[in-house]
Design a protein around this motif. Structure first.
Motif, PDB file in Angstrom:
ATOM      1  N   LYS A  34      34.276 -40.772  58.417  1.00 25.65           N
ATOM      2  CA  LYS A  34      35.197 -41.767  58.103  1.00 25.65           C
ATOM      3  C   LYS A  34      35.911 -41.478  56.685  1.00 25.65           C
ATOM      4  N   MET A  35      34.935 -41.122  55.785  1.00 22.97           N
ATOM      5  CA  MET A  35      35.296 -41.064  54.187  1.00 22.97           C
ATOM      6  C   MET A  35      35.735 -39.683  54.012  1.00 22.97           C
ATOM      7  N   SER A  36      35.334 -38.633  55.033  1.00 20.44           N
ATOM      8  CA  SER A  36      35.691 -37.266  54.616  1.00 20.44           C
ATOM      9  C   SER A  36      37.156 -37.008  54.885  1.00 20.44           C
ATOM     10  N   CYS A  37      38.003 -36.525  54.173  1.00 21.39           N
ATOM     11  CA  CYS A  37      39.284 -36.235  54.387  1.00 21.39           C
ATOM     12  C   CYS A  37      39.834 -35.005  53.788  1.00 21.39           C
ATOM     13  N   SER A  38      40.574 -33.884  54.160  1.00 18.72           N
ATOM     14  CA  SER A  38      40.755 -32.912  53.449  1.00 18.72           C
ATOM     15  C   SER A  38      42.026 -33.229  52.673  1.00 18.72           C
ATOM     16  N   ILE A  39      42.196 -32.386  51.771  1.00 18.84           N
ATOM     17  CA  ILE A  39      43.285 -32.256  50.730  1.00 18.84           C
ATOM     18  C   ILE A  39      44.637 -32.256  51.586  1.00 18.84           C
ATOM     19  N   ALA A  40      44.670 -31.785  52.627  1.00 11.31           N
ATOM     20  CA  ALA A  40      45.940 -31.663  53.242  1.00 11.31           C
ATOM     21  C   ALA A  40      46.259 -32.956  53.805  1.00 11.31           C
TER      22      ALA A  40
END
Length: 148
Positions: free
Chosen positions: A132-138
């Motif tokens: 849930k917390m991981s998100c890419s820069i894009a």
């Protein structure tokens, strides 16, 4: 070596000069013919020896060529044995729709540094939280796009 029976006697003085000349020419011709025959025999023997040497050399080269081919084939077979083999393909197998949860980068970095980390980060709840917390820069940025 010359035939001793063909030698001219020096005491034959009552013979005519033409007979002596004819006898000398005949003797020289006989010696010359034997020397030519010996020369030709030697040349034939040398040619035979050279041909035998050439055949031996050709046979040796053929053996070396065959040995090289066998060695190259063995090396190829060994390299084929060392290559990883691909498992069989099963057409009836299915692929899951979900991605398996994995720990957060924070937890993995702590492990790499041999630092203490709580076991919760590796539990199913911790892995779900990391997803849930991981998100890419894009995901969180604006970018310029070109439309045709």
């Amino acid at each position: 070596m010359a035939d001793p029976s063909l030698e001219i006697s020096l005491q034959a003085t009552n013979a005519e000069p033409q007979q002596i000349i004819d006898r000398l020419v005949e003797t020289w011709m006989a010696g010359h013919d034997t020397r030519v025959a010996e020369w030709n025999r030697c040349q034939d023997e040398e040619a035979q020896e050279e041909e035998e040497m050439r055949l031996v050399h050709a046979a040796r080269e053929e053996e070396e060529h065959l040995a090289r081919q066998v060695e190259e084939e063995n090396e190829h077979l060994e390299s084929e044995k060392k290559k990883p083999k691909m498992n069989g393909f099963n057409v009836a197998s299915t692929i899951g729709n979900a991605i398996a949860p994995c720990p957060s980068q924070y937890a993995i970095q702590k492990l790499n540094n041999f630092e203490y980390i709580e076991l919760w980060y590796f539990s199913p709840n911790g892995c779900k939280e990391a997803m849930k917390m991981s998100c890419s820069i894009a995901d969180n940025t604006f970018s310029l796009t070109k439309l045709d």
